[in-house]
Design a protein around this motif. Structure first.
Motif, PDB file in Angstrom:
ATOM      1  N   HIS A 199       0.831  -1.148  -0.186  1.00  0.00           N
ATOM      2  CA  HIS A 199       0.031  -0.052   0.081  1.00  0.00           C
ATOM      3  C   HIS A 199       0.747   1.208  -0.083  1.00  0.00           C
ATOM      4  CE1 HIS A 199      -3.228  -2.801   1.811  1.00  0.00           C
ATOM      5  NE2 HIS A 199      -3.636  -2.438   0.435  1.00  0.00           N
ATOM      6  N   PHE A 200       2.005   1.055  -0.610  1.00  0.00           N
ATOM      7  CA  PHE A 200       2.922   2.532  -0.661  1.00  0.00           C
ATOM      8  C   PHE A 200       2.757   2.788  -2.148  1.00  0.00           C
ATOM      9  CE2 PHE A 200       6.837   4.362  -1.745  1.00  0.00           C
ATOM     10  CZ  PHE A 200       6.724   5.458  -0.721  1.00  0.00           C
ATOM     11  N   PHE A 201       2.571   4.157  -2.137  1.00  0.00           N
ATOM     12  CA  PHE A 201       2.450   4.765  -3.643  1.00  0.00           C
ATOM     13  C   PHE A 201       3.488   6.018  -3.345  1.00  0.00           C
ATOM     14  CE2 PHE A 201      -1.321   2.629  -3.341  1.00  0.00           C
ATOM     15  CZ  PHE A 201      -1.307   2.113  -4.739  1.00  0.00           C
ATOM     16  N   PRO A 202       4.651   6.124  -4.117  1.00  0.00           N
ATOM     17  CA  PRO A 202       5.440   7.337  -3.788  1.00  0.00           C
ATOM     18  C   PRO A 202       4.882   8.566  -3.950  1.00  0.00           C
ATOM     19  CG  PRO A 202       6.215   5.918  -5.682  1.00  0.00           C
ATOM     20  CD  PRO A 202       5.003   5.427  -5.128  1.00  0.00           C
ATOM     21  N   LYS A 205     -14.250  11.536  -2.062  1.00  0.00           N
ATOM     22  CA  LYS A 205     -13.396  10.222  -2.048  1.00  0.00           C
ATOM     23  C   LYS A 205     -11.857  10.645  -2.425  1.00  0.00           C
ATOM     24  CE  LYS A 205     -16.908   6.699  -2.811  1.00  0.00           C
ATOM     25  NZ  LYS A 205     -17.781   5.863  -3.786  1.00  0.00           N
ATOM     26  N   ALA A 206     -12.026  11.684  -3.068  1.00  0.00           N
ATOM     27  CA  ALA A 206     -10.371  12.215  -3.373  1.00  0.00           C
ATOM     28  C   ALA A 206      -9.627  12.786  -2.152  1.00  0.00           C
ATOM     29  CB  ALA A 206     -10.634  13.437  -4.432  1.00  0.00           C
ATOM     30  N   HIS A 247      -6.595   7.650   5.669  1.00  0.00           N
ATOM     31  CA  HIS A 247      -5.298   7.276   5.306  1.00  0.00           C
ATOM     32  C   HIS A 247      -4.508   8.245   5.721  1.00  0.00           C
ATOM     33  CE1 HIS A 247      -6.663   3.625   3.157  1.00  0.00           C
ATOM     34  NE2 HIS A 247      -7.192   4.597   2.239  1.00  0.00           N
ATOM     35  N   VAL A 248      -4.188   8.558   7.288  1.00  0.00           N
ATOM     36  CA  VAL A 248      -3.578   9.548   7.911  1.00  0.00           C
ATOM     37  C   VAL A 248      -1.965   9.696   7.194  1.00  0.00           C
ATOM     38  CG1 VAL A 248      -4.873   9.676  10.042  1.00  0.00           C
ATOM     39  CG2 VAL A 248      -2.803   8.059  10.072  1.00  0.00           C
ATOM     40  N   ASP A 249      -1.264   8.639   6.689  1.00  0.00           N
ATOM     41  CA  ASP A 249       0.019   9.000   6.272  1.00  0.00           C
ATOM     42  C   ASP A 249      -0.022   9.117   4.699  1.00  0.00           C
ATOM     43  OD1 ASP A 249       1.828   9.506   8.085  1.00  0.00           O
ATOM     44  OD2 ASP A 249       2.500   7.288   8.414  1.00  0.00           O
ATOM     45  N   TYR A 261       1.903   6.369   2.269  1.00  0.00           N
ATOM     46  CA  TYR A 261       1.206   5.181   2.922  1.00  0.00           C
ATOM     47  C   TYR A 261      -0.248   5.041   2.933  1.00  0.00           C
ATOM     48  CZ  TYR A 261       6.219   4.279   4.107  1.00  0.00           C
ATOM     49  OH  TYR A 261       7.567   4.506   3.975  1.00  0.00           O
ATOM     50  N   TYR A 262      -0.775   3.939   2.484  1.00  0.00           N
ATOM     51  CA  TYR A 262      -2.323   3.920   2.505  1.00  0.00           C
ATOM     52  C   TYR A 262      -2.644   2.474   3.177  1.00  0.00           C
ATOM     53  CZ  TYR A 262      -2.296   7.682  -0.869  1.00  0.00           C
ATOM     54  OH  TYR A 262      -2.151   8.982  -1.506  1.00  0.00           O
TER      55      TYR A 262
END
Lengths: 166, 139
Positions: free
Chosen positions: A33-36, A148-149, A155-157, A162-163
């Motif tokens: 669940h990581f998107f740079p 939803k955006a 997802h606080v981070d 981090y999602y």
């Protein structure tokens, strides 16, 4: 004589455990669940002034091209910018898209999209919808969420990429 | 006693300096709008923070239904943060609360262009821009 409590070795072991636990969590997040996050300051300034700066790894290159080619009608808003800046931002998004450099992160999220379609809404991706199917309607309408955006509401981070499930 | 006085003076000048530095761009911007307002209307004399406040809170109805007023996203209280329809938090529009906000004239124009279209459904006049900026400069 009183025996001295072995505080030092226990502390050292505790620290080592904490450190490895942290590393392990990061490693898992990185895989799943990581998107740079966006690092380009122009992209942050232009895209991030109205909404969260979404990671380019969340959409394929053709989606970014389509979106940047029609900023005059950007989800109902006129978000047009000057052509030179548009070209620079498009290049960044395309280079880091899910089917380019961002593949390691966005490959899973963008799986199942027809090669002929160029989705513009991340929230309409099949994988996104599966991941969020348990979120009830009232939570989306909550005044701290609104859209939803607004990833960061739950997802606080998210701003750091981090999602994880929160 | 004396060193204390010097320290107090030094501290107070430090506190004033950033304000003085920030006053530059917004004043230049206001001068530009003033010239344009005077050119558009011979009766024009000066900008009014009162009119700016009314403008900020007024529901126009000419733009998008979910953003009828400036205050819809920017908060009726300019010193408090606002929130866009996307859910993103917007830093306060009052100069005192976000001193860096009006530093770039091009950016100020960009947002007037974009937001006036969304809220009023038309461009804002130089007087409307000047009134609103005057209100924010004094907040």
């Amino acid at each position: 004589m009183k025996t001295k409590f072995p505080l030092r070795p226990i502390l050292v072991a505790g620290l080592a455990l904490t450190a490895s636990a942290l590393l392990w969590t990061e490693a898992v997040a990185d895989g799943k669940h990581f998107f740079p996050p966006v690092t380009d300051t122009k992209v942050v300034a232009e895209c991030g002034s109205c909404h969260m700066t979404f990671s380019p790894a969340m959409l394929p290159a053709r989606s970014w091209q389509k979106m940047m080619g029609d900023l005059g009608k950007h989800f109902g808003d006129d978000a047009s910018i000057d052509p030179q800046l548009n070209a620079e931002i498009t290049a960044y998004l395309v280079n880091n898209a899910a089917d380019a450099n961002g593949g390691r992160y966005g490959g899973k999220l963008t799986r199942g999209i027809a090669a002929t379609s160029a989705p513009l809404r991340i929230t309409e991706l099949p994988k996104w919808q599966r991941e969020h199917r348990e979120v009830p309607a009232w939570e989306w309408r909550h005044k701290e969420v609104r859209s939803k955006a607004n990833c960061v509401a739950c997802h606080v981070d998210a701003e750091r990429g981090y999602y994880d499930d929160d | 006693m004396k060193p204390k006085l010097i320290l107090a003076l030094a501290l107070s000048s430090l506190a004033v300096l950033p304000l003085a530095a920030q006053a530059g761009p917004i004043d230049a911007q206001l001068a530009t709008y003033k010239a344009a307002a005077a050119a558009a209307d011979a009766q024009f004399t000066a900008f009014s923070a009162e009119r700016g406040k009314a403008f900020h809170n007024r529901a126009f109805g000419g733009g998008k239904p979910d953003t009828p007023a400036c205050a819809s996203c920017h908060n009726e209280n300019p010193r408090a943060a606002g929130r866009a329809p996307t859910g993103k938090v917007i830093e306060p529009v009052a100069l005192s609360a976000t001193p860096t906000r009006y530093a770039d004239p091009a950016k100020v124009e960009k947002w007037f262009t974009r937001n006036c279209k969304e809220v009023l459904g038309r461009a804002c006049s130089p007087q409307e821009k000047g009134d609103w900026l005057t209100y924010m400069a004094g907040q």
